[in-house]
Motif scaffolding. Structure first.
Motif, PDB file in Angstrom:
ATOM      1  N   THR A   1       1.573  23.875  -5.512  1.00  0.00           N
ATOM      2  CA  THR A   1       2.517  24.219  -4.301  1.00  0.00           C
ATOM      3  C   THR A   1       2.222  23.328  -3.303  1.00  0.00           C
ATOM      4  OG1 THR A   1       3.505  25.970  -5.072  1.00  0.00           O
ATOM      5  CG2 THR A   1       4.028  25.349  -3.024  1.00  0.00           C
ATOM      6  N   THR A   2       1.006  23.498  -2.690  1.00  0.00           N
ATOM      7  CA  THR A   2       0.752  22.851  -1.592  1.00  0.00           C
ATOM      8  C   THR A   2       0.514  21.296  -1.879  1.00  0.00           C
ATOM      9  OG1 THR A   2      -0.926  24.432  -0.975  1.00  0.00           O
ATOM     10  CG2 THR A   2      -1.230  22.167   0.191  1.00  0.00           C
ATOM     11  N   ALA A   3       0.147  20.886  -3.149  1.00  0.00           N
ATOM     12  CA  ALA A   3       0.278  19.514  -3.335  1.00  0.00           C
ATOM     13  C   ALA A   3       1.598  18.701  -3.385  1.00  0.00           C
ATOM     14  CB  ALA A   3      -0.699  19.256  -4.616  1.00  0.00           C
ATOM     15  N   VAL A   4       2.405  19.426  -4.171  1.00  0.00           N
ATOM     16  CA  VAL A   4       3.607  18.976  -4.490  1.00  0.00           C
ATOM     17  C   VAL A   4       4.409  18.630  -3.041  1.00  0.00           C
ATOM     18  CG1 VAL A   4       5.935  19.030  -5.751  1.00  0.00           C
ATOM     19  CG2 VAL A   4       3.797  19.680  -6.818  1.00  0.00           C
ATOM     20  N   ALA A   5       4.222  20.118  -2.318  1.00  0.00           N
ATOM     21  CA  ALA A   5       4.997  19.910  -0.879  1.00  0.00           C
ATOM     22  C   ALA A   5       4.523  18.888  -0.236  1.00  0.00           C
ATOM     23  CB  ALA A   5       4.916  21.406  -0.417  1.00  0.00           C
TER      24      ALA A   5
ATOM     25  N   ILE B   1       9.751  22.732  -6.432  1.00  0.00           N
ATOM     26  CA  ILE B   1       9.793  21.728  -5.109  1.00  0.00           C
ATOM     27  C   ILE B   1       9.843  20.652  -5.679  1.00  0.00           C
ATOM     28  CG2 ILE B   1       8.392  21.126  -3.171  1.00  0.00           C
ATOM     29  CD1 ILE B   1       7.395  24.011  -2.860  1.00  0.00           C
ATOM     30  N   GLY B   2       9.099  20.180  -6.615  1.00  0.00           N
ATOM     31  CA  GLY B   2       9.407  18.814  -7.223  1.00  0.00           C
ATOM     32  C   GLY B   2      10.539  18.383  -7.675  1.00  0.00           C
ATOM     33  N   TYR B   3      11.361  19.374  -8.185  1.00  0.00           N
ATOM     34  CA  TYR B   3      12.549  19.172  -8.925  1.00  0.00           C
ATOM     35  C   TYR B   3      13.745  18.873  -7.469  1.00  0.00           C
ATOM     36  CZ  TYR B   3      16.951  20.319 -11.138  1.00  0.00           C
ATOM     37  OH  TYR B   3      18.385  20.389 -11.556  1.00  0.00           O
ATOM     38  N   LYS B   4      13.569  19.726  -6.855  1.00  0.00           N
ATOM     39  CA  LYS B   4      14.486  19.761  -5.294  1.00  0.00           C
ATOM     40  C   LYS B   4      14.279  18.399  -4.750  1.00  0.00           C
ATOM     41  CE  LYS B   4      14.970  24.719  -4.738  1.00  0.00           C
ATOM     42  NZ  LYS B   4      13.923  25.464  -4.091  1.00  0.00           N
ATOM     43  N   ASN B   5      12.968  17.914  -4.699  1.00  0.00           N
ATOM     44  CA  ASN B   5      12.769  16.656  -3.633  1.00  0.00           C
ATOM     45  C   ASN B   5      12.581  15.485  -4.676  1.00  0.00           C
ATOM     46  OD1 ASN B   5      12.349  18.003  -0.904  1.00  0.00           O
ATOM     47  ND2 ASN B   5      11.222  19.317  -2.206  1.00  0.00           N
ATOM     48  N   ASN B   6      12.543  15.634  -5.942  1.00  0.00           N
ATOM     49  CA  ASN B   6      12.281  14.536  -6.838  1.00  0.00           C
ATOM     50  C   ASN B   6      11.046  13.899  -6.471  1.00  0.00           C
ATOM     51  OD1 ASN B   6      13.600  12.621  -8.735  1.00  0.00           O
ATOM     52  ND2 ASN B   6      15.432  12.860  -7.639  1.00  0.00           N
TER      53      ASN B   6
ATOM     54  N   ALA C   1       6.298  15.819  -1.480  1.00  0.00           N
ATOM     55  CA  ALA C   1       7.549  15.679  -0.702  1.00  0.00           C
ATOM     56  C   ALA C   1       7.643  15.578   0.702  1.00  0.00           C
ATOM     57  CB  ALA C   1       8.348  17.172  -1.030  1.00  0.00           C
ATOM     58  N   ALA C   2       6.725  15.800   1.479  1.00  0.00           N
ATOM     59  CA  ALA C   2       6.830  15.340   2.978  1.00  0.00           C
ATOM     60  C   ALA C   2       6.500  14.326   3.112  1.00  0.00           C
ATOM     61  CB  ALA C   2       6.023  16.542   3.700  1.00  0.00           C
ATOM     62  N   LEU C   3       5.440  13.683   2.409  1.00  0.00           N
ATOM     63  CA  LEU C   3       5.006  12.214   2.555  1.00  0.00           C
ATOM     64  C   LEU C   3       5.785  11.221   1.769  1.00  0.00           C
ATOM     65  CD1 LEU C   3       1.281  13.149   2.226  1.00  0.00           C
ATOM     66  CD2 LEU C   3       2.320  12.348   4.368  1.00  0.00           C
ATOM     67  N   GLY C   4       6.773  11.678   1.079  1.00  0.00           N
ATOM     68  CA  GLY C   4       7.528  10.907   0.411  1.00  0.00           C
ATOM     69  C   GLY C   4       6.962  10.086  -0.978  1.00  0.00           C
ATOM     70  N   CYS C   5       5.900  10.698  -1.553  1.00  0.00           N
ATOM     71  CA  CYS C   5       5.151   9.991  -2.374  1.00  0.00           C
ATOM     72  C   CYS C   5       4.766  10.719  -3.859  1.00  0.00           C
ATOM     73  CB  CYS C   5       3.698   9.623  -1.733  1.00  0.00           C
ATOM     74  SG  CYS C   5       2.804  11.147  -1.584  1.00  0.00           S
ATOM     75  N   ASN C   6       4.187   9.915  -4.662  1.00  0.00           N
ATOM     76  CA  ASN C   6       3.951  10.488  -5.900  1.00  0.00           C
ATOM     77  C   ASN C   6       2.683  11.926  -5.982  1.00  0.00           C
ATOM     78  OD1 ASN C   6       5.703   8.700  -6.710  1.00  0.00           O
ATOM     79  ND2 ASN C   6       4.497   7.757  -8.310  1.00  0.00           N
TER      80      ASN C   6
ATOM     81  N   MET D   1       0.776  -1.112  -0.070  1.00  0.00           N
ATOM     82  CA  MET D   1       0.027   0.014  -0.152  1.00  0.00           C
ATOM     83  C   MET D   1       0.896   1.356  -0.179  1.00  0.00           C
ATOM     84  SD  MET D   1      -3.408   0.919   2.113  1.00  0.00           S
ATOM     85  CE  MET D   1      -2.931   1.122   3.753  1.00  0.00           C
ATOM     86  N   SER D   2       0.803   2.206  -0.851  1.00  0.00           N
ATOM     87  CA  SER D   2       1.213   3.309  -0.797  1.00  0.00           C
ATOM     88  C   SER D   2       0.251   4.686  -0.665  1.00  0.00           C
ATOM     89  CB  SER D   2       2.189   3.520  -1.999  1.00  0.00           C
ATOM     90  OG  SER D   2       1.500   3.498  -3.226  1.00  0.00           O
ATOM     91  N   THR D   3       1.204   5.758  -0.585  1.00  0.00           N
ATOM     92  CA  THR D   3       0.449   6.827  -0.089  1.00  0.00           C
ATOM     93  C   THR D   3       0.187   7.786  -1.904  1.00  0.00           C
ATOM     94  OG1 THR D   3       1.024   7.043   2.013  1.00  0.00           O
ATOM     95  CG2 THR D   3       0.253   9.163   1.057  1.00  0.00           C
ATOM     96  N   ILE D   4      -0.608   8.462  -2.098  1.00  0.00           N
ATOM     97  CA  ILE D   4      -0.479   9.332  -3.296  1.00  0.00           C
ATOM     98  C   ILE D   4      -1.466  10.650  -2.900  1.00  0.00           C
ATOM     99  CG2 ILE D   4      -2.647   8.076  -4.126  1.00  0.00           C
ATOM    100  CD1 ILE D   4      -1.078   8.704  -6.918  1.00  0.00           C
ATOM    101  N   VAL D   5      -0.808  11.661  -3.511  1.00  0.00           N
ATOM    102  CA  VAL D   5      -1.389  12.875  -3.462  1.00  0.00           C
ATOM    103  C   VAL D   5      -2.218  13.258  -4.730  1.00  0.00           C
ATOM    104  CG1 VAL D   5      -1.428  15.580  -3.221  1.00  0.00           C
ATOM    105  CG2 VAL D   5       0.128  13.748  -1.771  1.00  0.00           C
TER     106      VAL D   5
END
Ligand code: ASP
Ligand code: MG
Length: 399
Positions: free
Chosen positions: A155-159, A217-222, A162-167, A1-5
């Motif tokens: 920005t909220t979504a991508v950040a 933010i997506g770029y910096k955090n992959n 990044a914080a949750l380590g998911c797509n 199971m994974s997390t997704i935004v």
């Protein structure tokens, strides 16, 4: 199971009918066995209406109160979406930026995300709930609500991803990223893969699909970002740095920015304090200057031209007024009927530039300013040339 935004923009959230179909889409993701965090924008044109309401009272409203007002649009969306999901028999909980642990820094109306404490989100995901977060907002160190700048829900979504380590999937009203706005160039072929850097450049220079900071933010955090249609099941666009899947194309697209204008000041006396006076006035008006050009007309006189952002419209008028009243020998005017058209890609070399200059020559199109960066070359042209120039570029670079 994974997390997704998932992120749904204003148009996708534009009516109760649409919110109900967003609810179904979110549930489908949950049914696949994923933990789902949903970020939403305000319904339809709500934010613009809120801006207008404030401006009916004061054209330059207090920034703290302005943020308080603008952030309410997203609060309507999160609660309605939570109700829609619950009514379909699934558990959901909505959070404002503050409740989601989003801390911001910097000035009101264009603050940045400083940190995200994801504890509360994770707890609720663990309880099996779909978590819905208000985009575009957070809380600063004074405990005040701030907003992230227009379009800031991306920005909220991508950040959060990044914080949750998911797509992160950005659902929008278009089917993905196009090399040119299909409204201006209907032949445009959707892009399957684009690198972060190219996407940042496209956004920065005016392509409207995604807000620039979010891609940075997506770029910096992959963070793998996928942009797709909220209503159709068609293939979208991946924003990624994966070299194996990115098709190298020297020109990836054309960005169009209608929000630039040129401020020209003529007959400045070179050997006086005129120039400092001009810069002082521009700095007092907080004008965002993109390019400065100086042309000496003779030994004694010089002209300055500035490419500025049209968003600062009122300020340009005021700057012109100030310049004319302090320096009554100069001529100052603004050219509003122009657009910036940028050719973007990893291979903007002399070969590409030569092709563009041939387009100018063969079609009698003129440009007023040109500027370059690592991944782009931008031309400011009169709006009468805009449509044709875009079509010629689209054809030339097979976009
Ligand atoms: N509702 C905000 C705006 O209209 C944020 C967003 O849509 O991303 O700018
Ligand atoms: Mg948007």
């Amino acid at each position: 199971m994974s997390t997704i935004v998932h992120k749904y923009g204003g148009t996708s959230m534009g009516s109760i009918e649409k919110i109900k179909s967003v609810a179904k889409k979110v549930i489908l993701e949950k049914e696949k066995g994923n933990d789902v965090v949903v970020v939403v924008s305000a319904m339809g044109k709500t934010t613009n209406k809120l801006v207008d309401l404030a401006k009916e009272i004061d054209t330059n409203p207090d920034k703290r109160e302005f943020d308080m007002l603008l952030s309410t649009g997203e609060q309507i969306s999160i609660s309605l979406l939570a109700i829609a999901i619950q009514s379909l028999g699934y558990e959901a909980i909505s959070f404002t930026g503050y409740q989601a642990g989003i801390k911001t820094k910097g000035v009101h109306a264009k603050s940045e995300i400083d940190s995200i404490d994801t504890d509360r989100i994770k707890e609720n995901l663990e309880q099996g709930k779909i978590v819905i977060v208000a985009g575009f907002q957070g809380i600063n160190e004074n405990g005040d609500i701030t907003t992230l700048g227009r379009g800031g829900s991306d920005t909220t979504a991508v950040a959060l991803a990044a914080a949750l380590g998911c797509n992160c999937i950005i659902y929008t009203d278009v089917e993905g990223i196009y090399p040119v706005d299909p409204k201006l160039y209907p032949n445009a072929k959707k892009i399957d893969f684009i690198s972060y850097k190219e996407m940042i450049e496209m956004s920065r220079l005016g392509a409207g699909v995604m807000e620039t900071t979010s891609v940075e933010i997506g770029y910096k955090n992959n963070v793998p970002i996928y942009v797709a249609s909220s209503s159709k099941d068609t293939k979208g666009t991946y924003i990624t740095e994966n070299k194996n899947i990115i098709n190298y194309k020297s020109v990836i697209g054309i960005a169009i920015d209608d929000h630039t204008s040129i401020l020209t000041i003529k007959d400045i006396l070179s050997k006086s304090n005129d120039i400092s006076t001009v810069f002082e006035i521009l700095s007092n008006e907080n004008l965002e200057i993109k390019i400065i050009n100086q042309i000496a007309s003779d030994n004694e006189h010089t002209s300055l031209s500035f490419v500025v952002s049209k968003g600062d419209l009122g300020c340009v008028d005021k700057a012109i007024y100030e310049i004319k009243s302090k320096l009554n020998h100069v001529e100052a005017y603004e050219d509003l009927d122009v657009s910036t058209i940028s050719v973007v890609g990893k291979g903007i070399n002399y070969h590409v530039i030569n092709k563009i200059f041939n387009i100018f020559k063969e079609n009698n199109i003129n440009f007023k300013q040109v500027f370059t960066s690592e991944l782009s070359i931008s031309f400011i042209v009169d709006n009468k040339y805009k449509q044709r120039f875009i079509e010629l570029l689209g054809n030339e670079f097979d976009l």
